[in-house]
Design a protein around this motif. Sequence first.
Motif, PDB file in Angstrom:
ATOM      1  N   SER A   8       4.479  -2.623  -5.277  1.00 62.25           N
ATOM      2  CA  SER A   8       6.179  -2.645  -5.056  1.00 62.25           C
ATOM      3  C   SER A   8       6.675  -3.321  -6.111  1.00 62.25           C
ATOM      4  CB  SER A   8       6.029  -3.493  -3.686  1.00 62.25           C
ATOM      5  OG  SER A   8       5.911  -4.825  -3.713  1.00 62.25           O
ATOM      6  N   ARG A   9       6.087  -4.304  -6.698  1.00 60.90           N
ATOM      7  CA  ARG A   9       6.742  -4.829  -7.734  1.00 60.90           C
ATOM      8  C   ARG A   9       6.762  -3.817  -8.980  1.00 60.90           C
ATOM      9  NH1 ARG A   9       3.350  -9.789 -10.283  1.00 60.90           N
ATOM     10  NH2 ARG A   9       1.712  -8.291 -10.013  1.00 60.90           N
ATOM     11  N   ASN A  10       5.770  -3.138  -9.362  1.00 60.31           N
ATOM     12  CA  ASN A  10       5.818  -1.956 -10.496  1.00 60.31           C
ATOM     13  C   ASN A  10       7.002  -1.000 -10.263  1.00 60.31           C
ATOM     14  OD1 ASN A  10       3.406  -3.385 -10.942  1.00 60.31           O
ATOM     15  ND2 ASN A  10       2.190  -1.828 -10.391  1.00 60.31           N
ATOM     16  N   VAL A  11       7.271  -0.807  -8.962  1.00 66.29           N
ATOM     17  CA  VAL A  11       8.239   0.263  -8.641  1.00 66.29           C
ATOM     18  C   VAL A  11       9.485  -0.195  -8.108  1.00 66.29           C
ATOM     19  CG1 VAL A  11       6.565   2.169  -8.330  1.00 66.29           C
ATOM     20  CG2 VAL A  11       7.302   0.735  -6.416  1.00 66.29           C
ATOM     21  N   ASP A  12       9.687  -1.477  -8.204  1.00 62.04           N
ATOM     22  CA  ASP A  12      10.883  -2.388  -7.716  1.00 62.04           C
ATOM     23  C   ASP A  12      11.067  -1.847  -6.230  1.00 62.04           C
ATOM     24  OD1 ASP A  12      12.884  -3.917  -7.603  1.00 62.04           O
ATOM     25  OD2 ASP A  12      14.270  -2.625  -8.839  1.00 62.04           O
ATOM     26  N   GLN A  13      10.213  -2.048  -5.047  1.00 64.11           N
ATOM     27  CA  GLN A  13      10.194  -1.555  -3.862  1.00 64.11           C
ATOM     28  C   GLN A  13       9.908  -2.545  -2.879  1.00 64.11           C
ATOM     29  OE1 GLN A  13      11.504   1.320  -2.636  1.00 64.11           O
ATOM     30  NE2 GLN A  13      12.271   2.078  -4.464  1.00 64.11           N
ATOM     31  N   VAL A  14      10.067  -3.953  -3.238  1.00 66.69           N
ATOM     32  CA  VAL A  14       9.350  -4.785  -2.493  1.00 66.69           C
ATOM     33  C   VAL A  14       9.882  -4.867  -1.027  1.00 66.69           C
ATOM     34  CG1 VAL A  14      10.998  -6.652  -3.368  1.00 66.69           C
ATOM     35  CG2 VAL A  14       8.882  -7.329  -2.020  1.00 66.69           C
ATOM     36  N   LYS A  15      11.308  -4.455  -0.981  1.00 68.84           N
ATOM     37  CA  LYS A  15      11.938  -4.454   0.462  1.00 68.84           C
ATOM     38  C   LYS A  15      11.369  -3.723   1.357  1.00 68.84           C
ATOM     39  CE  LYS A  15      16.628  -5.921  -1.004  1.00 68.84           C
ATOM     40  NZ  LYS A  15      17.984  -5.492  -1.133  1.00 68.84           N
ATOM     41  N   ALA A  16      10.506  -2.495   0.718  1.00 64.97           N
ATOM     42  CA  ALA A  16       9.982  -1.375   1.578  1.00 64.97           C
ATOM     43  C   ALA A  16       8.604  -1.937   2.339  1.00 64.97           C
ATOM     44  CB  ALA A  16       9.617  -0.383   0.845  1.00 64.97           C
ATOM     45  N   VAL A  17       8.092  -3.176   1.915  1.00 68.98           N
ATOM     46  CA  VAL A  17       6.900  -3.681   2.404  1.00 68.98           C
ATOM     47  C   VAL A  17       7.007  -4.955   2.925  1.00 68.98           C
ATOM     48  CG1 VAL A  17       5.225  -2.456   1.018  1.00 68.98           C
ATOM     49  CG2 VAL A  17       5.986  -4.555   0.139  1.00 68.98           C
ATOM     50  N   TYR A  18       8.288  -5.709   2.393  1.00 68.40           N
ATOM     51  CA  TYR A  18       8.472  -7.018   2.885  1.00 68.40           C
ATOM     52  C   TYR A  18       9.861  -7.307   3.720  1.00 68.40           C
ATOM     53  CZ  TYR A  18       8.700 -12.222   2.595  1.00 68.40           C
ATOM     54  OH  TYR A  18       8.988 -13.599   3.039  1.00 68.40           O
ATOM     55  N   GLY A  19       9.623  -7.831   4.789  1.00 69.05           N
ATOM     56  CA  GLY A  19      10.918  -8.094   5.571  1.00 69.05           C
ATOM     57  C   GLY A  19      11.244  -9.483   5.928  1.00 69.05           C
ATOM     58  N   GLY A  20      10.417 -10.529   5.194  1.00 66.90           N
ATOM     59  CA  GLY A  20      10.866 -11.812   5.548  1.00 66.90           C
ATOM     60  C   GLY A  20       9.469 -12.679   5.907  1.00 66.90           C
ATOM     61  N   VAL A  21       9.360 -13.999   6.074  1.00 68.53           N
ATOM     62  CA  VAL A  21       8.186 -14.791   6.279  1.00 68.53           C
ATOM     63  C   VAL A  21       7.894 -14.485   7.884  1.00 68.53           C
ATOM     64  CG1 VAL A  21       7.348 -17.019   6.620  1.00 68.53           C
ATOM     65  CG2 VAL A  21       8.920 -16.389   4.538  1.00 68.53           C
ATOM     66  N   ASP A  22       8.708 -14.415   8.769  1.00 71.28           N
ATOM     67  CA  ASP A  22       8.557 -14.355  10.124  1.00 71.28           C
ATOM     68  C   ASP A  22       7.941 -12.960  10.469  1.00 71.28           C
ATOM     69  OD1 ASP A  22       9.674 -16.915  10.727  1.00 71.28           O
ATOM     70  OD2 ASP A  22      11.522 -16.223  11.218  1.00 71.28           O
ATOM     71  N   GLN A  23       8.551 -11.818   9.910  1.00 71.49           N
ATOM     72  CA  GLN A  23       7.900 -10.611  10.003  1.00 71.49           C
ATOM     73  C   GLN A  23       6.515 -10.499   9.392  1.00 71.49           C
ATOM     74  OE1 GLN A  23       9.194  -7.336   7.602  1.00 71.49           O
ATOM     75  NE2 GLN A  23       9.680  -5.836   9.611  1.00 71.49           N
ATOM     76  N   LEU A  24       6.165 -11.087   8.322  1.00 73.11           N
ATOM     77  CA  LEU A  24       4.958 -11.147   7.826  1.00 73.11           C
ATOM     78  C   LEU A  24       3.664 -11.884   8.681  1.00 73.11           C
ATOM     79  CD1 LEU A  24       3.430 -10.637   5.010  1.00 73.11           C
ATOM     80  CD2 LEU A  24       3.728 -13.092   4.206  1.00 73.11           C
ATOM     81  N   LYS A  25       4.081 -13.068   9.088  1.00 65.89           N
ATOM     82  CA  LYS A  25       3.440 -13.760  10.051  1.00 65.89           C
ATOM     83  C   LYS A  25       3.211 -12.857  11.324  1.00 65.89           C
ATOM     84  CE  LYS A  25       4.765 -18.476   8.777  1.00 65.89           C
ATOM     85  NZ  LYS A  25       5.447 -19.542   9.269  1.00 65.89           N
ATOM     86  N   ALA A  26       3.972 -12.281  11.989  1.00 68.51           N
ATOM     87  CA  ALA A  26       3.805 -11.370  13.284  1.00 68.51           C
ATOM     88  C   ALA A  26       2.991 -10.076  12.899  1.00 68.51           C
ATOM     89  CB  ALA A  26       5.290 -10.984  13.457  1.00 68.51           C
ATOM     90  N   GLN A  27       3.009  -9.562  11.475  1.00 66.15           N
ATOM     91  CA  GLN A  27       2.306  -8.813  11.202  1.00 66.15           C
ATOM     92  C   GLN A  27       0.776  -8.847  11.194  1.00 66.15           C
ATOM     93  OE1 GLN A  27       3.755  -5.884   7.919  1.00 66.15           O
ATOM     94  NE2 GLN A  27       2.668  -7.100   7.082  1.00 66.15           N
ATOM     95  N   PHE A  28       0.337 -10.091  10.806  1.00 63.49           N
ATOM     96  CA  PHE A  28      -1.002 -10.461  10.659  1.00 63.49           C
ATOM     97  C   PHE A  28      -1.367 -11.369  11.968  1.00 63.49           C
ATOM     98  CE2 PHE A  28      -0.112  -9.834   6.235  1.00 63.49           C
ATOM     99  CZ  PHE A  28      -0.871  -8.732   5.955  1.00 63.49           C
ATOM    100  N   ALA A  29      -0.602 -11.438  12.933  1.00 64.56           N
ATOM    101  CA  ALA A  29      -0.933 -12.397  14.003  1.00 64.56           C
ATOM    102  C   ALA A  29      -2.137 -11.835  14.672  1.00 64.56           C
ATOM    103  CB  ALA A  29       0.355 -12.322  15.024  1.00 64.56           C
ATOM    104  N   PRO A  30      -2.440 -10.457  14.860  1.00 65.51           N
ATOM    105  CA  PRO A  30      -3.602 -10.146  15.749  1.00 65.51           C
ATOM    106  C   PRO A  30      -4.901 -10.505  14.853  1.00 65.51           C
ATOM    107  CG  PRO A  30      -2.062  -8.283  15.583  1.00 65.51           C
ATOM    108  CD  PRO A  30      -1.522  -9.205  14.546  1.00 65.51           C
ATOM    109  N   CYS A  31      -4.804 -10.444  13.446  1.00 59.73           N
ATOM    110  CA  CYS A  31      -6.114 -11.189  12.778  1.00 59.73           C
ATOM    111  C   CYS A  31      -5.645 -12.093  11.610  1.00 59.73           C
ATOM    112  CB  CYS A  31      -6.673  -9.898  12.339  1.00 59.73           C
ATOM    113  SG  CYS A  31      -8.337 -10.050  11.308  1.00 59.73           S
ATOM    114  N   PRO A  32      -5.245 -13.262  11.779  1.00 56.37           N
ATOM    115  CA  PRO A  32      -4.715 -14.148  10.755  1.00 56.37           C
ATOM    116  C   PRO A  32      -5.552 -14.199   9.706  1.00 56.37           C
ATOM    117  CG  PRO A  32      -4.670 -15.005  12.949  1.00 56.37           C
ATOM    118  CD  PRO A  32      -5.450 -14.028  13.091  1.00 56.37           C
ATOM    119  N   PRO A  33      -5.217 -13.990   8.442  1.00 54.99           N
ATOM    120  CA  PRO A  33      -5.885 -14.263   7.153  1.00 54.99           C
ATOM    121  C   PRO A  33      -6.228 -15.624   7.085  1.00 54.99           C
ATOM    122  CG  PRO A  33      -3.870 -12.923   6.728  1.00 54.99           C
ATOM    123  CD  PRO A  33      -3.591 -13.360   8.077  1.00 54.99           C
TER     124      PRO A  33
END
Length: 386
Positions: A133-158
Motif C-alpha cells: 500500500s505504501r508503494n502504490v499510495d493506497q494505505v486507506k484501502a487496507v487501514y481504517g484506524g487502530v480500533d478497526q485493526l485490533k478488531a480485525q485481529f481479535a479472533p487470533c491476536p498477534p
Amino acid sequence: MQVPAVFMDLPLEDQAQELRVYFKSLGAEISEEKSPRGIEDDLHKIIGVCDACFKEGNETEIETILNDIVSIMVLIPIERAENLILAFCEKLTKAPGQKLGVVCLKALWLLFQSLDEKSPMRYHVYYHLVQISRNVDQVKAVYGGVDQLKAQFAPCPPSNEQMQKLYRLLHEVLLSCKQSEQAAAVMVALLGTYTAESASAPREDAQRCILAALADPNTFLLDPLLALKPVRFLEGELIHDLLLVFVQEKLPAYLQFYKNHKEFVEHILGLNHEQNIKKMRLLTFMQLAETNPEMSFDTIQSELQIEENEVESFIIDVLKTKLVRARMDQAGHKVLVSSTMHRTFGRAQWTQLRDLLAAWKTNLSAVQEGMKTVAAAQIELAAKTK
C-alpha cells in the motif's frame, strides 16, 4: 500475448500443471510436468516464478493468474502452506510500478480475506499488504484506524512483538502518505503496548512519537503523550522538556528554550523553528481563550508577538483549525470567544465539566417542572370547558 486458460474447475494438481504450462510459455525456468512430490512442491515452484507474468500481459491477465494461485493455496492445510504464503507475499511486494502494485494489492487482499480469521498467517499477509500500500499510495484501502485493526485481529491476536513491528511499519507508511493524524494515533498505540516493566526499553519509539506529534502542524492536543509509560521514562531529557513546553507553556517559554537549545531543536530533532512558532502561537491563543472570553487585538499582538497587520489573518487561521469558536469584532478591535479546546485536561477541567453537567441537570429539572405545571393547567382548563 499469452491468454491464460480458465481451469478453476479442475483438480488442484491439474490447475497447478496449467499454471506450470502458462509460466513456461512466458519463458520462466519451470517444467510443464507435475511434481512427483505433490501439489505443495508444484505450488512452491510456481510461486518461485510467478513474477514472470509481471513482464507480460495486461493487468487483468496478471490478476487472473495471481488469483488462480491464491485459489490453490488456500485449499492447502495452513500448517503446510505457511512457507508458500510467505514466499508469495515476498514476490508480490517486489512488483514494479503503480499498476502492477495495485494488482498485487488486490491479490493479497483476496488471500487475506480467504484465510480463516483464526489463522496466524493473516498477520503476515496483512503486514505485506501494508508494505504494498505504501508503494502504490493506497494505505486507506487496507487501514481504517487502530480500533478497526485490533478488531480485525481479535479472533487470533498477534504477539505483542508482532503488533509493535506492525505499528512501526504503519507509522512509517502513514507519514509517507501524509496521514499525520493517523500516524500519531498509531504511535500512541505502539507505546501503549509496553508494560511498566518494559517501558524503559523503547526510547527510540517514545522519541519518535514525541517528534511526530511536535512536527505535525495539525496535532495540538499533546497532553495524552505525558501519560504514556515510555514517554515518562524520558523525563529530565531535552525532548521531554520540549514536549512540556508545547503541552503547558506559552510562546515566550518556547523562544527561550530555542535560544538555549537551537542546535538540538533544528539539527538533532530536525524540527522547523518557524513551524514551531506558528504552532506555539495557536496553543498560546487557546490557553488565553480559556480564561479570557474577550481579548483585544492589542493583547493578541503582544502575547503572540506579531505585527498589528497580522492579527486579523492570525485569528482567521485559528478559526480554521476549529480549536476555538469565536467571533471577530473588527470595529471594536477585539475577539469574542464562545468556546475553546483545552490544551490539558486535568483535575480543574474535570471539575469544570462536572459543574457544567450539574447546571445542565438543574436546568433540565426546572424545565421538566415547568412542563408539568403547564400540562396540569391544560388538563384543568379542559375539564372546566366540558
